[in-house]
Design a protein around this motif. Sequence first.
Motif, PDB file in Angstrom:
ATOM      1  N   TRP A  42      60.359  13.220 -53.030  1.00  0.00           N
ATOM      2  CA  TRP A  42      59.463  14.080 -53.807  1.00  0.00           C
ATOM      3  C   TRP A  42      60.153  14.655 -55.041  1.00  0.00           C
ATOM      4  CZ3 TRP A  42      54.376  14.306 -53.305  1.00  0.00           C
ATOM      5  CH2 TRP A  42      53.669  15.374 -53.861  1.00  0.00           C
ATOM      6  N   ILE A  43      61.463  14.955 -54.908  1.00  0.00           N
ATOM      7  CA  ILE A  43      62.184  15.544 -56.050  1.00  0.00           C
ATOM      8  C   ILE A  43      62.885  14.492 -56.889  1.00  0.00           C
ATOM      9  CG2 ILE A  43      62.477  17.761 -54.890  1.00  0.00           C
ATOM     10  CD1 ILE A  43      65.360  17.044 -54.305  1.00  0.00           C
ATOM     11  N   GLY A  44      62.605  13.214 -56.618  1.00  0.00           N
ATOM     12  CA  GLY A  44      63.092  12.147 -57.473  1.00  0.00           C
ATOM     13  C   GLY A  44      64.436  11.563 -57.100  1.00  0.00           C
ATOM     14  N   LEU A  45      64.944  11.902 -55.903  1.00  0.00           N
ATOM     15  CA  LEU A  45      66.238  11.379 -55.479  1.00  0.00           C
ATOM     16  C   LEU A  45      66.111  10.156 -54.569  1.00  0.00           C
ATOM     17  CD1 LEU A  45      68.121  14.736 -54.812  1.00  0.00           C
ATOM     18  CD2 LEU A  45      68.367  13.192 -56.766  1.00  0.00           C
ATOM     19  N   GLY A  46      64.883   9.736 -54.325  1.00  0.00           N
ATOM     20  CA  GLY A  46      64.649   8.523 -53.550  1.00  0.00           C
ATOM     21  C   GLY A  46      65.250   8.572 -52.165  1.00  0.00           C
ATOM     22  N   ASP A  47      65.697   7.402 -51.702  1.00  0.00           N
ATOM     23  CA  ASP A  47      66.274   7.294 -50.366  1.00  0.00           C
ATOM     24  C   ASP A  47      67.781   7.519 -50.373  1.00  0.00           C
ATOM     25  OD1 ASP A  47      63.697   6.630 -49.799  1.00  0.00           O
ATOM     26  OD2 ASP A  47      64.112   4.603 -49.064  1.00  0.00           O
ATOM     27  N   THR A  48      68.330   7.885 -51.535  1.00  0.00           N
ATOM     28  CA  THR A  48      69.773   8.092 -51.663  1.00  0.00           C
ATOM     29  C   THR A  48      70.159   9.547 -51.475  1.00  0.00           C
ATOM     30  OG1 THR A  48      69.923   6.224 -53.199  1.00  0.00           O
ATOM     31  CG2 THR A  48      71.755   7.798 -53.179  1.00  0.00           C
ATOM     32  N   GLY A  49      69.361  10.450 -52.030  1.00  0.00           N
ATOM     33  CA  GLY A  49      69.667  11.870 -51.903  1.00  0.00           C
ATOM     34  C   GLY A  49      70.753  12.324 -52.852  1.00  0.00           C
ATOM     35  N   ALA A  50      71.484  13.338 -52.437  1.00  0.00           N
ATOM     36  CA  ALA A  50      72.531  13.917 -53.281  1.00  0.00           C
ATOM     37  C   ALA A  50      73.560  14.580 -52.386  1.00  0.00           C
ATOM     38  CB  ALA A  50      71.922  14.923 -54.263  1.00  0.00           C
ATOM     39  N   LEU A  51      74.480  15.326 -52.994  1.00  0.00           N
ATOM     40  CA  LEU A  51      75.494  16.047 -52.232  1.00  0.00           C
ATOM     41  C   LEU A  51      74.942  17.401 -51.793  1.00  0.00           C
ATOM     42  CD1 LEU A  51      77.745  14.859 -54.871  1.00  0.00           C
ATOM     43  CD2 LEU A  51      78.813  14.935 -52.617  1.00  0.00           C
ATOM     44  N   ARG A  52      75.236  17.770 -50.554  1.00  0.00           N
ATOM     45  CA  ARG A  52      74.780  19.054 -50.032  1.00  0.00           C
ATOM     46  C   ARG A  52      75.976  19.884 -49.590  1.00  0.00           C
ATOM     47  NH1 ARG A  52      71.337  19.151 -44.564  1.00  0.00           N
ATOM     48  NH2 ARG A  52      73.387  18.521 -43.800  1.00  0.00           N
ATOM     49  N   ALA A  53      76.076  21.080 -50.151  1.00  0.00           N
ATOM     50  CA  ALA A  53      77.131  22.007 -49.758  1.00  0.00           C
ATOM     51  C   ALA A  53      76.494  23.211 -49.068  1.00  0.00           C
ATOM     52  CB  ALA A  53      77.939  22.463 -50.973  1.00  0.00           C
ATOM     53  N   GLY A  54      76.820  23.398 -47.811  1.00  0.00           N
ATOM     54  CA  GLY A  54      76.277  24.511 -47.056  1.00  0.00           C
ATOM     55  C   GLY A  54      77.356  25.551 -46.784  1.00  0.00           C
ATOM     56  N   ILE A  55      77.030  26.804 -47.032  1.00  0.00           N
ATOM     57  CA  ILE A  55      77.945  27.905 -46.749  1.00  0.00           C
ATOM     58  C   ILE A  55      77.745  28.345 -45.306  1.00  0.00           C
ATOM     59  CG2 ILE A  55      78.670  30.217 -47.433  1.00  0.00           C
ATOM     60  CD1 ILE A  55      79.046  28.106 -49.620  1.00  0.00           C
ATOM     61  N   ALA A  56      78.850  28.587 -44.601  1.00  0.00           N
ATOM     62  CA  ALA A  56      78.813  29.011 -43.202  1.00  0.00           C
ATOM     63  C   ALA A  56      79.484  30.369 -43.053  1.00  0.00           C
ATOM     64  CB  ALA A  56      79.523  27.969 -42.331  1.00  0.00           C
ATOM     65  N   PRO A  57      79.344  31.009 -41.905  1.00  0.00           N
ATOM     66  CA  PRO A  57      79.985  32.315 -41.709  1.00  0.00           C
ATOM     67  C   PRO A  57      81.502  32.289 -41.876  1.00  0.00           C
ATOM     68  CG  PRO A  57      78.279  31.997 -40.064  1.00  0.00           C
ATOM     69  CD  PRO A  57      78.426  30.685 -40.784  1.00  0.00           C
ATOM     70  N   TYR A  58      82.120  31.102 -41.711  1.00  0.00           N
ATOM     71  CA  TYR A  58      83.575  31.016 -41.823  1.00  0.00           C
ATOM     72  C   TYR A  58      84.031  30.541 -43.210  1.00  0.00           C
ATOM     73  CZ  TYR A  58      81.942  26.461 -40.092  1.00  0.00           C
ATOM     74  OH  TYR A  58      81.233  25.309 -39.886  1.00  0.00           O
ATOM     75  N   THR A  59      83.111  30.323 -44.143  1.00  0.00           N
ATOM     76  CA  THR A  59      83.467  29.864 -45.482  1.00  0.00           C
ATOM     77  C   THR A  59      84.107  31.002 -46.276  1.00  0.00           C
ATOM     78  OG1 THR A  59      81.555  28.369 -45.435  1.00  0.00           O
ATOM     79  CG2 THR A  59      82.603  28.741 -47.566  1.00  0.00           C
ATOM     80  N   THR A  60      85.094  30.657 -47.098  1.00  0.00           N
ATOM     81  CA  THR A  60      85.797  31.660 -47.902  1.00  0.00           C
ATOM     82  C   THR A  60      85.600  31.403 -49.394  1.00  0.00           C
ATOM     83  OG1 THR A  60      87.842  30.377 -48.047  1.00  0.00           O
ATOM     84  CG2 THR A  60      87.588  31.833 -46.126  1.00  0.00           C
ATOM     85  N   GLU A  61      85.916  32.415 -50.200  1.00  0.00           N
ATOM     86  CA  GLU A  61      85.866  32.264 -51.657  1.00  0.00           C
ATOM     87  C   GLU A  61      86.795  31.162 -52.132  1.00  0.00           C
ATOM     88  OE1 GLU A  61      86.679  35.836 -53.747  1.00  0.00           O
ATOM     89  OE2 GLU A  61      84.735  36.757 -53.308  1.00  0.00           O
ATOM     90  N   SER A  62      87.970  31.080 -51.545  1.00  0.00           N
ATOM     91  CA  SER A  62      88.933  30.071 -51.983  1.00  0.00           C
ATOM     92  C   SER A  62      88.423  28.664 -51.687  1.00  0.00           C
ATOM     93  CB  SER A  62      90.293  30.302 -51.313  1.00  0.00           C
ATOM     94  OG  SER A  62      90.210  30.152 -49.913  1.00  0.00           O
ATOM     95  N   GLU A  63      87.686  28.498 -50.612  1.00  0.00           N
ATOM     96  CA  GLU A  63      87.124  27.179 -50.312  1.00  0.00           C
ATOM     97  C   GLU A  63      86.034  26.822 -51.316  1.00  0.00           C
ATOM     98  OE1 GLU A  63      87.699  26.505 -45.533  1.00  0.00           O
ATOM     99  OE2 GLU A  63      86.066  27.812 -46.183  1.00  0.00           O
ATOM    100  N   VAL A  64      85.213  27.795 -51.687  1.00  0.00           N
ATOM    101  CA  VAL A  64      84.200  27.552 -52.721  1.00  0.00           C
ATOM    102  C   VAL A  64      84.870  27.139 -54.021  1.00  0.00           C
ATOM    103  CG1 VAL A  64      82.462  28.661 -54.173  1.00  0.00           C
ATOM    104  CG2 VAL A  64      82.448  29.048 -51.697  1.00  0.00           C
ATOM    105  N   ASP A  65      85.902  27.856 -54.390  1.00  0.00           N
ATOM    106  CA  ASP A  65      86.622  27.527 -55.630  1.00  0.00           C
ATOM    107  C   ASP A  65      87.265  26.142 -55.542  1.00  0.00           C
ATOM    108  OD1 ASP A  65      85.860  30.008 -56.523  1.00  0.00           O
ATOM    109  OD2 ASP A  65      87.817  30.945 -56.156  1.00  0.00           O
ATOM    110  N   ARG A  66      87.727  25.808 -54.366  1.00  0.00           N
ATOM    111  CA  ARG A  66      88.333  24.486 -54.153  1.00  0.00           C
ATOM    112  C   ARG A  66      87.301  23.386 -54.353  1.00  0.00           C
ATOM    113  NH1 ARG A  66      91.052  23.204 -48.297  1.00  0.00           N
ATOM    114  NH2 ARG A  66      91.405  20.950 -48.517  1.00  0.00           N
TER     115      ARG A  66
END
Length: 403
Positions: free
Chosen positions: A366-390
């Motif tokens: 529906w959003i034009g990415l077909g059957d391939t999709g894209a990259l998904r980054a999910g934040i979890a309770p254990y995620t840190t700022e340094s990991e986001v920056d990484r």
Amino acid sequence: MAYDVAEIRKHFPALAEGAAHFDGPGGSQVPAVVGEAVGQALCAAIANRGSVTTAERRADGIVRNARQAAADLVGGVAEGVVFGRSMTQLTYDFARTLAKDWQPGDEVIVTRLDHDANIRPWVQAAEARGATVRWAGFDATTGELAVDDVAALLTERTRLVAVTAASNLLGTRPDVRAITDRAHAVGALCYVDGVHLTPHELVDLAEFGADFYACSPYKFFGPHLGLVAANPALLETLRPDKLLPSTDTVPERFELGTLPYELLAGTTTAIDFLADLVPGPGARRERLARSLRAVGEHEDALARRLEDGLRQIPGVAQYGSPARRRTPTVLFSVVGVASATVYAKLGERGVNAPAGTFYALECSRWIGLGDTGALRAGIAPYTTESEVDRLVTEVERIAGAAR
């Protein structure tokens, strides 16, 4: 007490391997106490549920405890909690059971925003009974599913509306209560997929107005299984296919075969762990409310940091509106580089941000990415700022090399 992500991370042995995990939407990492609970249940004397032997009573206690823990998590009642192999399996089971009463000309509504597990079971059940499937689209730019777009499809022949509480691809959170109210106004039931929402916010079955609410413990630190919570009175009206000698009581009549006691023990422990992310007094539901409120603040701040960081990188596209109310889920791609290639390069560098449609096939198309999709980054309770920056740094390197 403040949210202490460093202290929380100490409970997750997997994090010691050094990878930055943005794959939580597909399944979270697991704290040591959950693994221990599973092992203890497996190794203790256990038998089929009963009241005669110690082993039977232990099994019965594990099941009862898990039902109550799940009920506390979603604001339901223990007698309305059904466990199964997965949310997908349970949804197929309920679709087949509900469809027994459908007739040609009856209608079922599904949305393009949903995971296929809350689409295909209903589509196939409707087709088997000669019922009509009606599709609700959404705004492909913002990712928003408007209440009116669902309501416009409702008629007196609508038997069920299937809708997600949060898109596992875009993080979009539809107004579930408004949708269920509209569905109930024409006499339809509402089946809500809460798999992606439950790890991030305290759920209240009554507030949602959901007739069925499905989720998966392995998304919130637990073992691999699924559950559906419903009003026991509604479950009493349904007659699933089952073995003749198996019990006809609710909710057991929906659980085919012996339950995985060890996984239920792990589920109870996972919910207790989630409740105590921010230590403090109170009943489990109160503790869950406090901890999940803190989790939400932590995750939302990191999601904004990630969105802002990716926005600064030339050649990186993000999908959906960052201004909307949503779960901490960021879908993006690097122009000129296949998402699968970016995924592999990130993985080589110890950053786990997978690529694909994640079974939200209709949404991706529906959003034009077909059957391939894209990259998904999910934040979890254990995620840190340094990991986001990484993650941002590594994406910037990959995008820079492609220019």
